[in-house]
Enzyme design. Sequence first.
Site, PDB file in Angstrom:
ATOM      1  NE  ARG A 161      -4.242   0.058   1.678  1.00  0.00           N
ATOM      2  CZ  ARG A 161      -5.263   0.375   0.879  1.00  0.00           C
ATOM      3  NH1 ARG A 161      -5.347   1.589   0.358  1.00  0.00           N
ATOM      4  NH2 ARG A 161      -6.186  -0.515   0.595  1.00  0.00           N
ATOM      5  CD  GLU A 218      -7.642   2.250   6.156  1.00  0.00           C
ATOM      6  OE1 GLU A 218      -8.320   1.749   5.241  1.00  0.00           O
ATOM      7  OE2 GLU A 218      -6.509   1.860   6.449  1.00  0.00           O
TER       8      GLU A 218
HETATM    9  N1  MTE Z   1     -13.147   5.102  13.751  1.00  0.00           N
HETATM   10  C1  MTE Z   1     -13.277   4.833  15.067  1.00  0.00           C
HETATM   11  N2  MTE Z   1     -14.107   5.594  15.806  1.00  0.00           N
HETATM   12  N3  MTE Z   1     -12.591   3.807  15.657  1.00  0.00           N
HETATM   13  C2  MTE Z   1     -11.715   3.025  14.942  1.00  0.00           C
HETATM   14  O1  MTE Z   1     -11.116   2.111  15.497  1.00  0.00           O
HETATM   15  N4  MTE Z   1     -10.707   2.555  12.735  1.00  0.00           N
HETATM   16  C3  MTE Z   1     -10.339   3.108  11.429  1.00  0.00           C
HETATM   17  C4  MTE Z   1     -11.552   3.740  10.754  1.00  0.00           C
HETATM   18  N5  MTE Z   1     -12.228   4.626  11.667  1.00  0.00           N
HETATM   19  C5  MTE Z   1     -11.552   3.299  13.543  1.00  0.00           C
HETATM   20  C6  MTE Z   1     -12.318   4.351  12.984  1.00  0.00           C
HETATM   21  C7  MTE Z   1      -9.789   2.106  10.508  1.00  0.00           C
HETATM   22  S1  MTE Z   1      -8.148   1.706  10.640  1.00  0.00           S
HETATM   23  C8  MTE Z   1     -10.542   1.525   9.534  1.00  0.00           C
HETATM   24  S2  MTE Z   1      -9.863   0.440   8.432  1.00  0.00           S
HETATM   25  C9  MTE Z   1     -11.977   1.800   9.400  1.00  0.00           C
HETATM   26  O2  MTE Z   1     -12.440   2.705  10.394  1.00  0.00           O
HETATM   27  C10 MTE Z   1     -12.733   0.482   9.506  1.00  0.00           C
HETATM   28  O3  MTE Z   1     -14.092   0.646   9.480  1.00  0.00           O
HETATM   29  P1  MTE Z   1     -14.949   0.797   8.119  1.00  0.00           P
HETATM   30  O4  MTE Z   1     -14.355  -0.119   7.106  1.00  0.00           O
HETATM   31  O5  MTE Z   1     -16.296   0.415   8.540  1.00  0.00           O
HETATM   32  O6  MTE Z   1     -14.808   2.235   7.739  1.00  0.00           O
HETATM   33  N1  HPA Z   2      -5.911  -2.794   4.398  1.00  0.00           N
HETATM   34  C1  HPA Z   2      -6.067  -3.438   5.561  1.00  0.00           C
HETATM   35  N2  HPA Z   2      -5.765  -4.712   5.726  1.00  0.00           N
HETATM   36  C2  HPA Z   2      -5.284  -5.394   4.677  1.00  0.00           C
HETATM   37  C3  HPA Z   2      -5.099  -4.770   3.453  1.00  0.00           C
HETATM   38  C4  HPA Z   2      -5.426  -3.415   3.295  1.00  0.00           C
HETATM   39  O1  HPA Z   2      -5.274  -2.822   2.217  1.00  0.00           O
HETATM   40  N3  HPA Z   2      -4.597  -5.688   2.601  1.00  0.00           N
HETATM   41  C5  HPA Z   2      -4.477  -6.823   3.297  1.00  0.00           C
HETATM   42  N4  HPA Z   2      -4.884  -6.657   4.557  1.00  0.00           N
HETATM   43 MO1  MOS Z   3      -7.654  -0.248   9.141  1.00  0.00          MO
HETATM   44  S1  MOS Z   3      -5.638   0.046   9.299  1.00  0.00           S
HETATM   45  O1  MOS Z   3      -7.445  -1.077   7.573  1.00  0.00           O
HETATM   46  O2  MOS Z   3      -7.838  -1.538  10.242  1.00  0.00           O
END
Ligand code: MTE
Ligand code: HPA
Ligand code: MOS
Length: 772
Positions: free
Chosen positions: A317, A724
């Site tokens: 990534r 993210e």
């Molecule tokens: N928001 C909150 N409040 N708490 C969290 O732990 N994790 C982040 C983001 N936002 C997180 C957050 C991360 S690393 C990811 S990958 C995404 O939320 C995962 O949730 P989603 O795929 O439903 O957006």
């Molecule tokens: N994001 C989070 N987790 C993962 C990914 C990614 O792009 N690829 C493999 N595991």
């Molecule tokens: Mo988020 S770093 O893909 O859990």
Amino acid sequence: MSNSIINTPISSPIVHESAALHVTGQAVYVDDMPLPSNSVHIAIGLSHVSHGKLNSIFVDEALLAPGVVAVLSAADIPGQNDCSPVMGDDPIFAKNKVMYNGQAIFAVVADSRVAARSAVELVKVDITPLPAVITIEQAIKQRSFLENPMCLTAGKPEAEFDSSLIQIDGELVVGGQEHFYLEGQAAIAQPLENGGIKLSVSSQHPSEIQHKVAEMLGISYVDVEVEVRRMGGGFGGKESQSNLAACIAALAAQKTGFPARLVYDRDDDMRLTGKRHDAKLIYKAGFDADGRIKSLILDQYFRCGMSYDLSKAIAIRALTHADNAYYIPNSRLRAFLCKTHTVSNTAFRGFGGPQGMIGIERIMDQIATRLGRDPLEIRKVNYYPDYGSGNFQCTPYGQIVKDGILNTLTDQLIVSANYLDRRKEIDLYNKSSPIKRRGLGFVPVKFGISFNRTMLNQAGALVHVYTDGSVHLNHGGTEMGQGLHTKVIQIVADVFGLDVSRVRISNTTTGKVPNTSATAASSGTDLNGMAALRAAETIKLRMADYLAKLYQSCADDIDFSSGSVILPSGQSLSFSEAVNQCHMGRISLSSTGFYSTPEIHWDDNSLTGSPYYYFAYGVALSEVIVDTLTGESRVLRADILHDAGHSINPALDKGQVEGGFVQGVGWLTTEELMYDDRGALMTHAPSTYKIPACSDRPKELRVSLYDGEGNQSETIHRSKAVGEPPLMLGISAFSAISDAIRGCAKSAVFPKLDAPATAERILMTIQEHKTL
Ligand code: MTE
Ligand code: HPA
Ligand code: MOS
């Protein structure tokens, strides 16, 4: 007729499904769950040596201590001693050797948490220390890598660099980041009657825990059930790193026959668990007179720690985000996975994207300084074209950027944030203010949405409709505060035309939806929302077919809305009446749904493909003030315009943008991980590790969601992932600090500033800079 007032589900700023529970302290986390009185508690014994031969563990004294039930170590594991996500290289307990300071060597099981913790001190561990590789520098010197560097080449990078008019080079050291989820790692394991185990955990990845626990105990996956109600934050730190706590709790439950609870103490959590990879970037880049980039040659070094964990995917990534928003015709990008005797670093919001992007953003600022031009202009010159222009360009890894929108977003923000006037005003301010200096930083974000391992892009859901018209919903995603459950409830309520209060999501569990991917890569709603939509639509279709027969009408013309089912004749049934009729007619009111992302593909060997279904975009402008006598800095104002597509829930999405931005600023300013020479983490508590507090947020934080159209892929309700991407908007604060410092020197030199830009580092940079 109930439900006369309907919370229109899609696009509404509906409050988080647990908001009231969160703010009243009633939301249940693993450590709040009541347990039977015969339950046992666990404390882990951590290595104080970074690298060494593990000779022996003396447990006799600990076993005699009050309340102690057992001491467990590698020798007690009946199956595989591994809790790694991919490569099989993370021992649950160290065996024969220790590989990092903080590694788990043994666990004490006792009748109370205090008894377990005190007995840890009574276990004697004999380790012969061996030479250790701690830093990225040491790893480079000793050629300590997990594997050969990954190399992505496009065009003729060397030749085009050599022939370019303007050449720059540089280095950037970027610190890691502790997740600092408010709820630490936690697991409860309960033995079942047939030798199976049931776990309640705080994890983004229940299926992986199911697998790891089963393999550790030598039992089948079917004998392990893992459930997650919610996490008090995960941020990537619970994508793979919750496996250890779950395995140890399961081992304790199986060995003692009692329910076992393990909740990491904060200091232990910070020493035991991996963080965002710190990195070193070494680059050179060639430009033309307009600041248009011709060639980029970049080496990224990541401190992976003692094992792979998810480092390879993270580095991929980082490689695929080294271009960020910019078309780079020629590039050679390499990623080096440094193997060190430190904790195995892991996923953290952005997943390598932040380290990838900060390099090119630094380069954009550097070239602007070199040319004496506005950094925003230089960025714009290099942007991928907007989709509306009809031009499409290709990323270094071969994906065509079909949905570019950054020119539009940038032009809007320049106006709404009053960029040009403020630029002038700040230049003027700085002329008359030698001590306090202000700076502006603008950064765009283009972030690829999808797991970069194609097979992970799948999800399942299960929907039941009960005869009173209430709906039970389960899907493979986990709730960590981001609002996933709320959005999926909205999606299912919308299918049936119901108020969101009629739909309930139950705990995520491996027993209801199997073989799930982690909730990660920001795709929780994209994947699970679509699976839930399909499950609900299957049921709705069955209902419509049956009712059409019953009322001699056409299924397509039956309307589910406002809590009612309306027939073409105009006759209306309440949803529950309609459900009842279907039930009387022996129609199944339960369905699964499944989704896998179309179109994407990726080749790990050639590092080419179209790994991302689409890109998420945003732009940020940060204004900072720096005290040049103390090095202290503050973000005074931030203006953000972020594209969440057709937002399913603008309140939640805005919250994600705000939180992500602030977390990104924390990473690059106050959050600093310090290890001593021997590899011991010195910053293992909030007293020494500074995350942003409420008072650190910009006084003016102006967040808007883009309300124009984009070239949206066919995502769930044409929304875009938002978890993210906003974190990387925080890079604008780093850029602004650099901008503020830049003026300290007499000549136009580019400051050598590493991240995090703590007060100390800013001060040192200024001192150095003043002499130039
Ligand atoms: N928001 C909150 N409040 N708490 C969290 O732990 N994790 C982040 C983001 N936002 C997180 C957050 C991360 S690393 C990811 S990958 C995404 O939320 C995962 O949730 P989603 O795929 O439903 O957006
Ligand atoms: N994001 C989070 N987790 C993962 C990914 C990614 O792009 N690829 C493999 N595991
Ligand atoms: Mo988020 S770093 O893909 O859990």
